[in-house]
Design a protein around this motif. Structure first.
Motif, PDB file in Angstrom:
ATOM      1  N   GLU A  38       9.854  50.207  29.672  1.00  0.00           N
ATOM      2  CA  GLU A  38       8.833  50.385  30.537  1.00  0.00           C
ATOM      3  C   GLU A  38       9.115  51.409  31.891  1.00  0.00           C
ATOM      4  O   GLU A  38       8.465  51.555  32.789  1.00  0.00           O
ATOM      5  CB  GLU A  38       8.383  49.123  31.088  1.00  0.00           C
ATOM      6  CG  GLU A  38       7.583  48.309  29.841  1.00  0.00           C
ATOM      7  CD  GLU A  38       6.654  48.966  29.295  1.00  0.00           C
ATOM      8  OE1 GLU A  38       5.603  49.278  29.971  1.00  0.00           O
ATOM      9  OE2 GLU A  38       6.699  49.042  28.012  1.00  0.00           O
ATOM     10  N   ASP A  39      10.321  51.895  31.839  1.00  0.00           N
ATOM     11  CA  ASP A  39      10.649  52.751  33.017  1.00  0.00           C
ATOM     12  C   ASP A  39       9.855  53.815  33.229  1.00  0.00           C
ATOM     13  O   ASP A  39       9.325  54.611  32.179  1.00  0.00           O
ATOM     14  CB  ASP A  39      12.307  53.223  32.662  1.00  0.00           C
ATOM     15  CG  ASP A  39      13.401  52.091  32.898  1.00  0.00           C
ATOM     16  OD1 ASP A  39      13.110  51.190  33.574  1.00  0.00           O
ATOM     17  OD2 ASP A  39      14.539  52.542  32.535  1.00  0.00           O
ATOM     18  N   VAL A  40       9.527  54.191  34.465  1.00  0.00           N
ATOM     19  CA  VAL A  40       8.748  55.593  34.633  1.00  0.00           C
ATOM     20  C   VAL A  40      10.073  56.455  34.711  1.00  0.00           C
ATOM     21  O   VAL A  40      10.844  56.716  35.732  1.00  0.00           O
ATOM     22  CB  VAL A  40       8.018  55.317  35.956  1.00  0.00           C
ATOM     23  CG1 VAL A  40       7.535  56.856  36.307  1.00  0.00           C
ATOM     24  CG2 VAL A  40       7.029  54.458  35.823  1.00  0.00           C
ATOM     25  N   VAL A  41       9.956  57.569  33.951  1.00  0.00           N
ATOM     26  CA  VAL A  41      11.097  58.591  33.918  1.00  0.00           C
ATOM     27  C   VAL A  41      10.168  60.112  34.150  1.00  0.00           C
ATOM     28  O   VAL A  41       9.026  60.214  33.898  1.00  0.00           O
ATOM     29  CB  VAL A  41      11.703  58.656  32.688  1.00  0.00           C
ATOM     30  CG1 VAL A  41      12.338  57.563  32.446  1.00  0.00           C
ATOM     31  CG2 VAL A  41      10.882  59.160  31.480  1.00  0.00           C
ATOM     32  N   VAL A  42      11.333  60.869  34.754  1.00  0.00           N
ATOM     33  CA  VAL A  42      10.769  62.225  34.864  1.00  0.00           C
ATOM     34  C   VAL A  42      11.438  63.080  33.876  1.00  0.00           C
ATOM     35  O   VAL A  42      12.647  62.812  33.436  1.00  0.00           O
ATOM     36  CB  VAL A  42      11.089  62.767  36.263  1.00  0.00           C
ATOM     37  CG1 VAL A  42      10.995  64.308  36.463  1.00  0.00           C
ATOM     38  CG2 VAL A  42      10.752  61.963  37.236  1.00  0.00           C
ATOM     39  N   VAL A  43      10.733  63.902  33.067  1.00  0.00           N
ATOM     40  CA  VAL A  43      11.140  64.531  31.921  1.00  0.00           C
ATOM     41  C   VAL A  43      11.649  65.854  32.180  1.00  0.00           C
ATOM     42  O   VAL A  43      12.690  66.282  31.800  1.00  0.00           O
ATOM     43  CB  VAL A  43       9.890  64.589  30.843  1.00  0.00           C
ATOM     44  CG1 VAL A  43      10.502  65.481  29.683  1.00  0.00           C
ATOM     45  CG2 VAL A  43       9.395  63.376  30.381  1.00  0.00           C
ATOM     46  N   HIS A  44      10.825  66.566  33.156  1.00  0.00           N
ATOM     47  CA  HIS A  44      11.417  67.905  33.448  1.00  0.00           C
ATOM     48  C   HIS A  44      10.484  68.427  34.662  1.00  0.00           C
ATOM     49  O   HIS A  44       9.622  67.583  35.024  1.00  0.00           O
ATOM     50  CB  HIS A  44      10.923  68.805  32.403  1.00  0.00           C
ATOM     51  CG  HIS A  44      11.024  70.197  32.648  1.00  0.00           C
ATOM     52  ND1 HIS A  44      12.525  70.567  32.800  1.00  0.00           N
ATOM     53  CD2 HIS A  44      10.219  71.333  32.271  1.00  0.00           C
ATOM     54  CE1 HIS A  44      12.316  71.990  32.826  1.00  0.00           C
ATOM     55  NE2 HIS A  44      11.196  72.585  32.516  1.00  0.00           N
ATOM     56  N   GLY A  45      11.095  69.490  35.670  1.00  0.00           N
ATOM     57  CA  GLY A  45      10.196  69.823  36.674  1.00  0.00           C
ATOM     58  C   GLY A  45      10.493  71.193  37.013  1.00  0.00           C
ATOM     59  O   GLY A  45      11.760  71.845  36.776  1.00  0.00           O
ATOM     60  N   GLU A 296      10.602  58.823  24.527  1.00  0.00           N
ATOM     61  CA  GLU A 296      11.508  58.807  23.570  1.00  0.00           C
ATOM     62  C   GLU A 296      10.990  58.834  22.292  1.00  0.00           C
ATOM     63  O   GLU A 296      11.482  59.670  21.360  1.00  0.00           O
ATOM     64  CB  GLU A 296      12.626  57.561  23.656  1.00  0.00           C
ATOM     65  CG  GLU A 296      13.430  57.593  24.933  1.00  0.00           C
ATOM     66  CD  GLU A 296      13.819  56.252  24.995  1.00  0.00           C
ATOM     67  OE1 GLU A 296      13.619  55.125  24.132  1.00  0.00           O
ATOM     68  OE2 GLU A 296      15.027  55.844  25.778  1.00  0.00           O
ATOM     69  N   ALA A 297       9.766  58.397  21.994  1.00  0.00           N
ATOM     70  CA  ALA A 297       8.660  58.607  20.944  1.00  0.00           C
ATOM     71  C   ALA A 297       8.614  59.767  20.474  1.00  0.00           C
ATOM     72  O   ALA A 297       8.682  60.450  19.135  1.00  0.00           O
ATOM     73  CB  ALA A 297       7.754  57.585  20.782  1.00  0.00           C
ATOM     74  N   LEU A 298       8.545  60.628  21.511  1.00  0.00           N
ATOM     75  CA  LEU A 298       8.071  62.331  21.356  1.00  0.00           C
ATOM     76  C   LEU A 298       9.472  63.168  21.190  1.00  0.00           C
ATOM     77  O   LEU A 298       9.310  64.217  21.044  1.00  0.00           O
ATOM     78  CB  LEU A 298       7.251  62.800  22.754  1.00  0.00           C
ATOM     79  CG  LEU A 298       5.837  62.199  22.907  1.00  0.00           C
ATOM     80  CD1 LEU A 298       5.084  62.513  23.969  1.00  0.00           C
ATOM     81  CD2 LEU A 298       5.080  62.739  21.464  1.00  0.00           C
ATOM     82  N   GLY A 299      10.653  62.629  21.452  1.00  0.00           N
ATOM     83  CA  GLY A 299      11.985  63.195  21.478  1.00  0.00           C
ATOM     84  C   GLY A 299      12.286  64.035  22.879  1.00  0.00           C
ATOM     85  O   GLY A 299      12.906  65.064  22.494  1.00  0.00           O
ATOM     86  N   LEU A 300      11.423  63.596  24.049  1.00  0.00           N
ATOM     87  CA  LEU A 300      11.694  64.346  25.083  1.00  0.00           C
ATOM     88  C   LEU A 300      12.950  63.977  26.024  1.00  0.00           C
ATOM     89  O   LEU A 300      13.256  62.726  25.624  1.00  0.00           O
ATOM     90  CB  LEU A 300      10.468  64.346  25.980  1.00  0.00           C
ATOM     91  CG  LEU A 300       9.262  64.772  25.327  1.00  0.00           C
ATOM     92  CD1 LEU A 300       8.008  64.495  26.358  1.00  0.00           C
ATOM     93  CD2 LEU A 300       9.224  66.301  25.122  1.00  0.00           C
ATOM     94  N   PRO A 301      13.686  64.729  26.617  1.00  0.00           N
ATOM     95  CA  PRO A 301      14.512  64.487  27.349  1.00  0.00           C
ATOM     96  C   PRO A 301      14.418  63.557  28.612  1.00  0.00           C
ATOM     97  O   PRO A 301      13.164  63.267  29.029  1.00  0.00           O
ATOM     98  CB  PRO A 301      15.199  65.577  27.916  1.00  0.00           C
ATOM     99  CG  PRO A 301      14.241  66.705  27.913  1.00  0.00           C
ATOM    100  CD  PRO A 301      13.082  66.075  26.948  1.00  0.00           C
ATOM    101  N   VAL A 302      15.155  62.807  29.438  1.00  0.00           N
ATOM    102  CA  VAL A 302      14.946  62.008  30.417  1.00  0.00           C
ATOM    103  C   VAL A 302      16.079  62.873  31.579  1.00  0.00           C
ATOM    104  O   VAL A 302      17.099  62.816  31.645  1.00  0.00           O
ATOM    105  CB  VAL A 302      15.406  60.629  30.541  1.00  0.00           C
ATOM    106  CG1 VAL A 302      15.249  59.837  31.851  1.00  0.00           C
ATOM    107  CG2 VAL A 302      14.449  59.957  29.511  1.00  0.00           C
TER     108      VAL A 302
END
Length: 426
Positions: A38-45, A296-302
């Protein structure tokens, strides 16, 4: 109404020198996240370069174009279709209606589908950071899985200084009057009350330029800046196409001696000058956020994990002290101390307030704005909170190890905002 405008432009009441400030602080914040799905993560900026308002390469570029550039870049970099987004929030200060129409137009310029919603938020200088808080809150509540938090400002095309329609009764309420004290006067108030000398302010400004120059020359900003192709008209009326890649405000030649020759900008006997204040600027930034499980389900980085956020209230006639109260609130929430933080990104609205916050909290200077701040880079109001978050997370990643960072803003009518991020490591 004329009376209100005169007050807005010239009111300069400020507290007497000396004494300790007392702030009634009400926390407006989300609970600190616990590691897990349930963490709120930033994928990219990403962000644009920051242009000099009125005379830089973005002076003729509309904010919807600036915003579109970063929105598209973030989604393209991640190979993610915009229809995956549950919401988009954009921080803006100067556009009419906080830029609600502008943001929706940027949406379509970015070829986002009409089914994806977008809205804007104006919490003055922290608007870009508030956009991130809003998207994070929607993720935490379960309303959305992914969202885009943005900030944008064209200070070339929109003027500051018009507070809008206000009641003439504001003169009867001390705190209400303080809400229209010019920002430069709030800087002088902080410097006077807390003994922040002109020399300290100028030294901080020189350091900001030196840090930004080193970062620029070493290529540290390249990963975060989106190249923007735009058109600009020169003084002779000739229009040409340019690609903007570099922050325009950095002055490597800045020296203490040079800054010492500048006149005070807001009071004849003051210490705040054009050289130790933030620059008016144009720019945009965007961040992709999500729930860890969805990311993570979409295979995106954190790129980072939002560990805490806080907004506090402080006296409006000394608004610059906000970070000195917001940062402890956010750190307490995250269960961290100053010693645990690797990088502090504190907005340099004025050197006086930045120096006060650093000294009040005992922050190590080498951890504060390591790649320069708004004095050197510029301060596009609605963009800066998002820009600082982009810069913070890219800097933590550049260091290549697990670490923590803080972004904190002062807010014009007397507030402070702060967020704590964790970079989980490579």
């Amino acid at each position: 109404m004329h009376r209100v405008k005169v007050i807005s432009g010239h009111l300069s009441s400020y507290p007497a020198q000396g004494g300790n400030i007392k702030c009634n602080i009400n926390h407006c914040c989300a609970r600190a996240a616990v590691s897990g799905p349930e963490d709120v993560v930033v994928v990219h900026g990403r962000r644009t370069a920051i242009g000099k308002a009125k005379r830089g390469l973005f002076k003729d570029t509309t904010p919807d174009e600036l915003l579109s550039a970063v929105m598209k870049a973030v989604m393209t970099d991640m190979g993610l279709s915009p229809d995956r987004l549950g919401d988009v929030c954009v921080g803006n200060v100067l556009q009419p209606g906080a830029g609600a129409v502008m943001a929706r137009i940027a949406h379509f310029l970015s070829e986002f589908p009409e089914t994806v919603p977008v809205y804007t938020v104006n919490r003055q200088c922290s608007s870009g950071l508030q956009a991130l808080f809003n998207i994070a809150g929607a993720i935490k509540s379960g309303s959305i899985d992914l969202g885009l938090a943005c900030g944008v400002e064209s200070m070339s095309l929109q003027e500051m200084g018009n507070p809008g329609d206000l009641s003439p009764r504001l003169v009867d309420f001390e705190k209400a009057r303080a809400c229209v004290v010019p920002m430069g006067i709030t800087s002088e108030n902080v410097a006077e009350r807390f003994g922040i000398s002109r020399e300290k302010q100028d030294a901080f400004a020189v350091s900001s330029h030196q840090k930004a120059d080193r970062a620029q020359r070493s290529g540290r900003f390249e990963a975060e800046i989106v190249p923007v192709v735009t058109r600009v008209t020169d003084a002779e009326g000739t229009e040409c196409t340019v690609t903007v890649l570099k922050d325009e405000g950095v002055r490597p030649s800045t020296t203490l001696e040079g800054l010492g020759k500048l006149r005070a900008a807001f009071r004849p006997d003051g210490s705040t000058t054009a050289g130790n204040s933030s620059q008016v600027s144009d720019g945009a930034a965007a961040l992709l956020l999500g729930r860890r499980s969805a990311v993570e389900a979409l295979g995106l980085p954190v790129l980072g994990v939002l560990r805490a956020s806080a907004v506090v209230g402080v006296p409006p006639d000394m608004m610059g002290i906000g970070p000195a109260y917001a940062i402890p609130a956010a750190l307490e929430q995250a269960g961290l101390s100053v010693a645990d933080i690797d990088v502090f990104e504190i907005n340099e609205a004025f050197a006086s307030q930045a120096v006060y916050c650093v000294e009040k909290l005992g922050l190590p200077l080498d951890r504060v704005n390591p790649n320069g701040g708004a004095i050197a880079l510029g301060h596009p109001l609605g963009c800066t909170g998002a820009r600082m978050t982009v810069s913070l997370l890219h800097e933590l990643r550049r260091r290549g190890r697990r670490g923590y960072g803080v972004v904190s803003m002062c807010i014009g009518t007397g507030m402070g905002a702060a967020a704590v991020f964790e970079y989980p490591g490579p």
